[in-house]
Design a protein around this motif. Structure first.
Motif, PDB file in Angstrom:
ATOM      1  N   PHE A  59      -3.031  -5.011  -2.734  1.00 32.90           N
ATOM      2  CA  PHE A  59      -2.851  -3.638  -3.216  1.00 32.90           C
ATOM      3  C   PHE A  59      -2.583  -2.675  -2.068  1.00 32.90           C
ATOM      4  CE2 PHE A  59      -4.642   0.568  -4.187  1.00 32.90           C
ATOM      5  CZ  PHE A  59      -3.764   0.931  -5.190  1.00 32.90           C
ATOM      6  N   ALA A  63       0.936  -0.615  -1.915  1.00 36.88           N
ATOM      7  CA  ALA A  63       0.798   0.779  -2.330  1.00 36.88           C
ATOM      8  C   ALA A  63       1.025   1.751  -1.183  1.00 36.88           C
ATOM      9  CB  ALA A  63      -0.587   1.015  -2.936  1.00 36.88           C
ATOM     10  N   ILE A  77      -0.676   7.456  -1.566  1.00 33.47           N
ATOM     11  CA  ILE A  77      -0.392   6.839  -2.865  1.00 33.47           C
ATOM     12  C   ILE A  77       0.743   7.594  -3.541  1.00 33.47           C
ATOM     13  CG2 ILE A  77      -1.288   6.560  -5.219  1.00 33.47           C
ATOM     14  CD1 ILE A  77      -2.320   4.405  -3.417  1.00 33.47           C
ATOM     15  N   LYS A  79       2.785   7.697  -7.260  1.00 31.06           N
ATOM     16  CA  LYS A  79       2.718   7.229  -8.645  1.00 31.06           C
ATOM     17  C   LYS A  79       3.110   8.366  -9.577  1.00 31.06           C
ATOM     18  CE  LYS A  79      -1.510   6.951 -10.468  1.00 31.06           C
ATOM     19  NZ  LYS A  79      -2.943   6.620 -10.657  1.00 31.06           N
ATOM     20  N   PRO A 202       4.853   1.218  -6.176  1.00 35.82           N
ATOM     21  CA  PRO A 202       4.554   0.258  -5.102  1.00 35.82           C
ATOM     22  C   PRO A 202       5.810  -0.175  -4.349  1.00 35.82           C
ATOM     23  CG  PRO A 202       4.552  -0.873  -7.217  1.00 35.82           C
ATOM     24  CD  PRO A 202       4.752   0.598  -7.515  1.00 35.82           C
ATOM     25  N   LEU A 234      -3.332   0.730  -9.210  1.00 33.19           N
ATOM     26  CA  LEU A 234      -2.544   1.913  -8.896  1.00 33.19           C
ATOM     27  C   LEU A 234      -2.665   2.974  -9.981  1.00 33.19           C
ATOM     28  CD1 LEU A 234      -0.490   3.338  -7.063  1.00 33.19           C
ATOM     29  CD2 LEU A 234       1.319   2.132  -8.309  1.00 33.19           C
ATOM     30  N   TYR A 235      -2.650   2.546 -11.247  1.00 35.20           N
ATOM     31  CA  TYR A 235      -2.635   3.527 -12.334  1.00 35.20           C
ATOM     32  C   TYR A 235      -4.006   3.829 -12.933  1.00 35.20           C
ATOM     33  CZ  TYR A 235       2.162   4.716 -12.082  1.00 35.20           C
ATOM     34  OH  TYR A 235       3.346   5.248 -11.636  1.00 35.20           O
TER      35      TYR A 235
END
Length: 271
Positions: A59, A63, A77, A79, A202, A234-235
């Protein structure tokens, strides 16, 4: 800004405006059944059990960072912070239907990601442009300009492309994915999954993690269990756009415990 990256087994590319990535293609009906059987075989034999350190290591590698320096700041990060709506535009109804199934599969396996198809481009923040291989260069030029298109072609001669734009908070605002439709079913699925997922944030590739599709030397063609762990991390709402590594590491133990429970549940894995 845009970054480029090489996929040796699939001629793929990454371009970053805040970040962008590439993928693969489609095949004759006579070959399609064999290619889909290849995906099924990979699913039957994939590794599904991972230690906490194996998941966290992967991760943090995908990420944060980016394979090329043109991606801009890569220490945060990136997203979406809201619903993701995907519109597929192109000449092949079968490929559009496959994109819809892929989006549905992602939605079913990432707990806190609100992703679905849009009825039209105006309602979408992810555009998937489906093109014939012979029209790829022209399409890339339309999206990114003729000069950058020439750079992309001379560097990689890619089969597909995707990218996203992020704001000052590192929230992704829009993504574009360009996929060729006439180079093989396996390549199409492998590319479509990887590029759609990378367009969600990512961006970085890693050659040191053998279980992820974000490894240049790994081809999947489906949404594997390991990458479900990564996208669910991530989410998770506790992982926020703009966080640095130290901030993420502070919440990861609690997040990972919940993500483990979810991924095991949706894949019917032993608890």
């Amino acid at each position: 800004m845009r970054t480029l990256r090489r996929f040796p087994d699939a001629r793929t590319l990454a371009v970053a405006l805040g970040v962008v990535v590439l993928g693969e293609a489609a095949v004759p009906p006579a070959v399609a059944s064999g290619e889909m059987a290849s995906i099924a075989q990979r699913q039957r034999t994939e590794k599904k059990s991972f230690t906490d350190s194996e998941i966290v290591d992967g991760f943090l590698k995908i990420a944060f960072g980016a394979e090329y320096h043109l991606a801009g700041r890569v220490d945060r990060i990136r997203k979406y912070d809201g619903p993701v709506r995907v519109y597929a535009d192109g000449p092949r109804a079968d490929r559009k239907a496959q994109i819809a199934k892929i989006v549905g599969d992602i939605a079913a396996h990432v707990q806190h990601l609100d992703i679905a198809m849009a009825a039209n481009l105006e309602d979408a923040n992810v555009q998937v442009k489906l093109v014939r291989d012979r029209d790829l260069q022209k399409t890339i030029a339309t999206f990114y300009g003729s000069e950058r298109a020439r750079e992309i072609r001379s560097s990689l001669d890619p089969q597909c492309l995707s990218g996203f734009r992020k704001n000052e908070k590192f929230e992704i605002e829009r993504s574009d994915v360009i996929l060729t439709v006439d180079n093989g079913d396996f390549v199409f699925f492998d590319c479509a999954y990887e590029e759609l997922l990378q367009s969600l944030g990512p961006i970085n590739d890693t050659s040191s993690v053998p279980w992820t599709m974000f490894n240049d030397n790994v081809s999947m063609g489906y949404f594997d269990v390991y990458d479900q762990y990564l996208l669910n991390l991530l989410y998770d709402p506790r992982i926020k756009a703009g966080m640095n590594v130290q901030e993420v590491q502070g919440v990861l133990p609690d997040v990972l415990a919940d993500v483990r429970a979810w991924v095991r549940k949706v894949n019917n894995l032993p608890q």
